[in-house]
Motif scaffolding. Structure first.
Motif, PDB file in Angstrom:
ATOM      1  N   GLY A  41      -0.554   0.578  -0.097  1.00 36.39           N
ATOM      2  CA  GLY A  41      -1.748  -0.221  -0.339  1.00 36.39           C
ATOM      3  C   GLY A  41      -3.005   0.601  -0.161  1.00 36.39           C
ATOM      4  O   GLY A  41      -3.482   1.258  -1.082  1.00 36.39           O
ATOM      5  N   VAL A  42      -3.543   0.589   1.063  1.00 37.42           N
ATOM      6  CA  VAL A  42      -4.781   1.316   1.332  1.00 37.42           C
ATOM      7  C   VAL A  42      -4.573   2.829   1.235  1.00 37.42           C
ATOM      8  O   VAL A  42      -5.518   3.595   1.066  1.00 37.42           O
ATOM      9  N   TRP A  43      -3.344   3.253   1.331  1.00 34.97           N
ATOM     10  CA  TRP A  43      -3.015   4.656   1.040  1.00 34.97           C
ATOM     11  C   TRP A  43      -1.636   4.713   0.389  1.00 34.97           C
ATOM     12  O   TRP A  43      -0.786   3.850   0.614  1.00 34.97           O
ATOM     13  N   LYS A  44      -1.433   5.698  -0.451  1.00 40.21           N
ATOM     14  CA  LYS A  44      -0.152   5.897  -1.126  1.00 40.21           C
ATOM     15  C   LYS A  44       0.262   7.354  -0.989  1.00 40.21           C
ATOM     16  O   LYS A  44      -0.588   8.238  -0.863  1.00 40.21           O
ATOM     17  N   LEU A  56      -2.563  -3.777  13.323  1.00 41.10           N
ATOM     18  CA  LEU A  56      -2.432  -3.211  11.982  1.00 41.10           C
ATOM     19  C   LEU A  56      -3.589  -3.656  11.084  1.00 41.10           C
ATOM     20  O   LEU A  56      -4.051  -2.884  10.232  1.00 41.10           O
ATOM     21  N   GLU A  57      -4.063  -4.859  11.273  1.00 40.67           N
ATOM     22  CA  GLU A  57      -5.207  -5.342  10.489  1.00 40.67           C
ATOM     23  C   GLU A  57      -6.463  -4.543  10.820  1.00 40.67           C
ATOM     24  O   GLU A  57      -7.271  -4.242   9.930  1.00 40.67           O
ATOM     25  N   ALA A  79       7.664 -13.173   4.998  1.00 39.85           N
ATOM     26  CA  ALA A  79       7.540 -13.293   3.550  1.00 39.85           C
ATOM     27  C   ALA A  79       8.164 -14.631   3.178  1.00 39.85           C
ATOM     28  O   ALA A  79       9.386 -14.784   3.234  1.00 39.85           O
ATOM     29  N   ALA A  80       7.306 -15.601   2.841  1.00 33.63           N
ATOM     30  CA  ALA A  80       7.749 -16.989   2.656  1.00 33.63           C
ATOM     31  C   ALA A  80       8.313 -17.484   3.988  1.00 33.63           C
ATOM     32  O   ALA A  80       7.636 -17.428   5.007  1.00 33.63           O
ATOM     33  N   GLN A  92      -2.387  -8.893   0.721  1.00 35.36           N
ATOM     34  CA  GLN A  92      -1.094  -9.521   0.465  1.00 35.36           C
ATOM     35  C   GLN A  92       0.019  -8.792   1.211  1.00 35.36           C
ATOM     36  O   GLN A  92       0.905  -9.420   1.798  1.00 35.36           O
ATOM     37  N   ARG A  93      -0.048  -7.450   1.211  1.00 35.25           N
ATOM     38  CA  ARG A  93       0.956  -6.670   1.937  1.00 35.25           C
ATOM     39  C   ARG A  93       0.884  -6.980   3.430  1.00 35.25           C
ATOM     40  O   ARG A  93       1.910  -7.130   4.100  1.00 35.25           O
TER      41      ARG A  93
END
Length: 314
Positions: free
Chosen positions: A210-213, A251-252, A293-294, A285-286
């Motif tokens: 996400g913020v890094w790949k 993490l946020e 997840a659900a 979203q990640r």
């Protein structure tokens, strides 16, 4: 007399046949996990725990990962009785169909001056297998370099050898606090009991994509570079494994901090944020799906459940 001569010749012939050929770069070896020596002292236990949790609930995933790490692709034929300790109980279909073994998918080793095999890639994947299946499991590895030639057999060669590995980017020479390790401090086996946990390395893993790949071409130890940077930020101090909610909040905060960087921000070892794969793009979203997840546990949720931490989804 003739009988003794014939017997001697047969023994001599067999001895030559049994003598193993010298290991060379490019060789693919099948060895037990116990035969491999790590070239780093830390991993993310949370990443390994996620793998272990997924194996508990999905035996096919375990076999797929193993076949892929062996260079045969993910397709596998198995039954409920299959076990990695019984190679005849499953089939890596790439191997059975005679396909070429993909060396690029295999974990790599170098042969040290002490004739030990040192793992230079795949510490997380092999540690998961070490802890889930056992150290006796046979795995395939690719030899990339050999250091047991006469020029390497010098006094103090262990220190020289590790220095070469670090210089070539084949080893991460720091502990979980980011402090340098001496050659004597390097662990002797894989698994979470021997390799210490670096929660910042885990943070980089869970936020990756996400913020890094991951940059292309691949950069060895890129997650550790990010971990090094995060560890130095006082406002991002690790809060411990108090609760799933507290860990997600941590993490946020890291995610928000990474969003505030610039492409030219210096991160670690002379690399900028952009060079380490920074995208500057939010990925809420990640984050939202890490714990749940659900109505099912997400990647982080599965990992924390392996620690015995409470988690409520749905």
């Amino acid at each position: 007399m003739l009988r003794h001569c014939v017997k001697f010749m047969l023994v001599l012939c067999c001895a030559f046949q049994l003598k193993a050929a010298p290991i060379q770069a490019g060789d693919v070896l099948e060895v037990s996990l116990a035969d491999l020596r790590p070239t780093q002292a830390v991993i993310s236990h949370d990443q390994v725990n996620y793998k272990l949790a997924s194996y508990r609930t999905n035996s096919k995933k375990l076999l797929e990962d193993f076949c892929e790490m062996s260079g045969w692709g993910k397709k596998v034929e198995f039954s409920t009785e299959s076990s990695l300790l019984r190679p005849d109980s499953y089939q890596c279909l790439g191997k059975e169909k005679g396909k070429k073994q993909k060396k690029s998918e295999m974990n790599t080793v170098v042969l040290g001056p002490d004739n030990q095999l040192y793992l230079t890639d795949g510490h997380h994947g092999f540690s998961a297998l070490y802890d889930y299946v056992g150290k006796e499991l046979k795995v395939s590895v690719l030899v990339t370099e050999v250091f047991n030639q006469p020029q390497h057999q010098t006094s103090g060669n262990r220190h020289d050898f590790f220095a070469v590995l670090v210089a070539q980017g084949l080893s991460w020479p720091k502990d979980a606090n980011g402090e340098a390790l001496s050659a004597e401090q390097w662990p002797q086996q894989l698994g979470r009991a021997a390799l210490h946990n670096d929660p910042y390395r885990g943070a980089a893993y869970f936020l990756q994509g996400g913020v890094w790949k991951k940059p292309k071409p691949a950069l060895p130890f890129v997650e550790f570079y990010w971990a090094d940077y995060l560890r130095q930020q006082p406002e991002l101090a690790f809060t411990g494994y108090k609760s799933a909610a507290a860990l997600l909040q941590w993490l946020e905060r890291i995610h928000a901090h990474l969003l505030s960087l610039k492409a030219t921000t210096s991160i670690s070892h002379g690399f900028t944020a952009a060079e380490l794969g920074w995208t500057g793009k939010a990925d809420y979203q990640r984050l939202d799906q890490l714990l749940c997840a659900a109505d099912k546990p997400g990647r982080l949720g599965l990992s924390l459940q392996m620690r015995g931490m409470a988690l409520s989804c749905g």
